[in-house]
Scaffold this motif. Structure first.
Motif: not given
Length: 469
Positions: A70-71, A73-74, A218, A375, A379-380, A385, A389-390, A395
């Motif tokens: 997730l880090s 992706c952000i 990130s 975090l 990410s959500s 995002m 977004r995830v 999630e």
């Protein structure tokens, strides 16, 4: 400066092969999981509780994989690091709290690195002057980034990545080679928790998930937002594969150490430093093992120093709005870590360093629940995002991983406040064991962590509030 920015150079693709842009950053970040404290935590847990905690260690490792993914992706989607986004999305007070937690996480990594190398020198050379070794370690890990800066960003980045890869290879394959040729028990038991195991459980959680790595990772990969050739989707898959591959190797080592310590616990149980050394000697009978351990600690220590410098810059600039010169990021964290390590080496010797190596992951674990919330929120967030977004499934998995960290902290708190276990009495000073961190400090730190978790849990992002209006 080039020695530090070499991490971003690797992520930007300034390497002979495209795999370096995803594998390189993950290799550098993973060095934080190779210090001696992680070995001792796994060994102590296995010797005292057998296979009871193996399944939970696997869940901790999977949570670490998810959080690191997730880090990345952000950083790639927004072109900003997580700390920079928190600065925009939260109030100044929340940023200061998050910055304090990230800084404390960074300091515990520096402490584990310096204390681990000091103990490693003791094991290999039987050299008992810990203060000299600690000062030597502080000088070495500070000088190497400056020396590498002479190579330029591209060469320094490749060199650091190769060092990290070699250290990880020695860490995983070296353990498999020098480990006694006897089968490892594959019967993973359902977790059996008790007041006595709460301390080891917290240490294992902190050994598998490191807070400040969210911000560092990130920050390193945010340059990939500018890639015109590769799509973000393909980069996501490449990063996920790299994180899975490397963190699986870290889990494999933890698993072997846990199982080996459980098998050898009939002969000795790791209660103090002497017991831990004796247990490690029984697990690794090859005389090369201590030398290999020291090599891993020195190489990983250099990379940990490098990542901490990057993390320190990100934390101070975006959480505290203070832009310090590069030498301050070199000297301040390591200076504080050296002072603390020298103090405990002076007061309690090897036993003090051992207890310090065990308590650092526990502190890391106490910082986790509140640090994970930003975090998950970022990410959500569809506003931040966009279409990247995830998914709902990711999630849900991330939320379950957060609950795992929170429940582990609650179990630990229940025992430390109301229990009468051996480790609780040790923290209270009711035994002859060295007290590294006073009982009151641990309680206050946990209370602060829970309060910040509850506050962050009900505080939305600024962008979400603006959209609602």
């Amino acid at each position: 400066m080039d020695g530090v920015r070499s991490m971003e150079s690797v992520a930007a693709g300034d390497a002979p092969h495209n795999s370096f842009r995803t594998l390189g950053p993950t290799l550098l970040i993973s060095m934080g999981y190779l210090d001696l404290g992680k070995w001792l935590v796994a060994t102590e847990a296995g010797s005292r509780f057998g296979y009871d905690l193996v399944l939970l260690v696997l869940l901790f490792n999977l949570s670490a994989i998810l959080f690191q993914y997730l880090s990345t992706c952000i950083g790639m989607v927004t072109g900003k690091n997580l700390a920079e986004i928190c600065h925009q999305e939260y109030s100044r007070t929340i940023c200061v709290v998050l910055g304090f937690q990230a800084g404390l996480s960074l300091l515990t990594s520096e402490l584990s690195m310096i204390a681990g190398i000091a103990v490693g020198f003791n094991l290999v050379f039987e050299y008992d002057d810990h203060i000299t070794v600690i000062c030597f370690t502080g000088v070495i890990v500070n000088l190497l980034p400056y020396v590498l800066s002479c190579l330029g960003k591209r060469l320094a980045g490749m060199f650091n990545t190769c060092i990290a890869g070699f250290a990880l290879l020695c860490f995983v394959l070296g353990l498999l080679v020098i480990h006694p040729k006897k089968p490892v028990n594959m019967n993973v038991m359902f977790p059996k928790l008790s007041g006595e195991s709460a301390y080891s459980l917290m240490a294992l959680l902190g050994a598998n998930i490191i807070v400040h790595n969210f911000y560092t990772h990130s920050s390193v990969v945010q340059v990939q937002r500018r890639f015109p050739v590769l799509t973000l989707g393909s980069l996501f898959h490449d990063h996920l594969f790299s994180i899975l591959f490397i963190f699986s190797g870290v889990f494999l080592v933890d698993y072997i150490l846990l199982c080996s310590a459980a098998d050898e616990s009939k002969n000795v149980m790791a209660i103090n430093f002497e017991d831990a050394v004796e247990l490690l000697n029984q697990i690794f009978t090859d005389p090369v093992a201590p030398v290999l351990l020291l090599v891993i600690l020195l190489f990983s220590g250099h990379i940990i120093s490098l990542t901490c410098i990057v993390g320190s810059g990100v934390i101070s600039e975006h959480f505290f709005a203070v832009k310090l010169p590069l030498f301050a990021h070199h000297l301040v964290p390591k200076g504080l870590a050296m002072i603390v390590t020298i103090y405990y080496a002076k007061v309690a010797g090897s036993e003090g360093l051992y207890q310090l190596l065990i308590i650092c992951p526990v502190i890391q674990a106490m910082l986790l629940p509140s640090s994970v919330i930003p975090l998950l929120r970022v990410s959500s967030s569809s506003l931040l995002m966009g279409r990247y977004r995830v998914s709902v499934y990711v999630e849900i998995l991330a939320f379950l991983a957060f609950l795992l960290t929170l429940f582990t902290d609650i179990i630990f708190a229940a025992e430390i406040l109301f229990g009468d276990s051996t480790w609780t009495n040790n923290l209270k000073g009711n035994t002859e064991s060295a007290v590294v961190v006073p009982y009151a400090v641990i309680v206050l730190l946990w209370c602060a962590s829970i309060v910040s978790t509850l506050f962050l849990g009900v505080t939305p992002l600024n962008s979400a509030c603006n959209e609602a209006e």
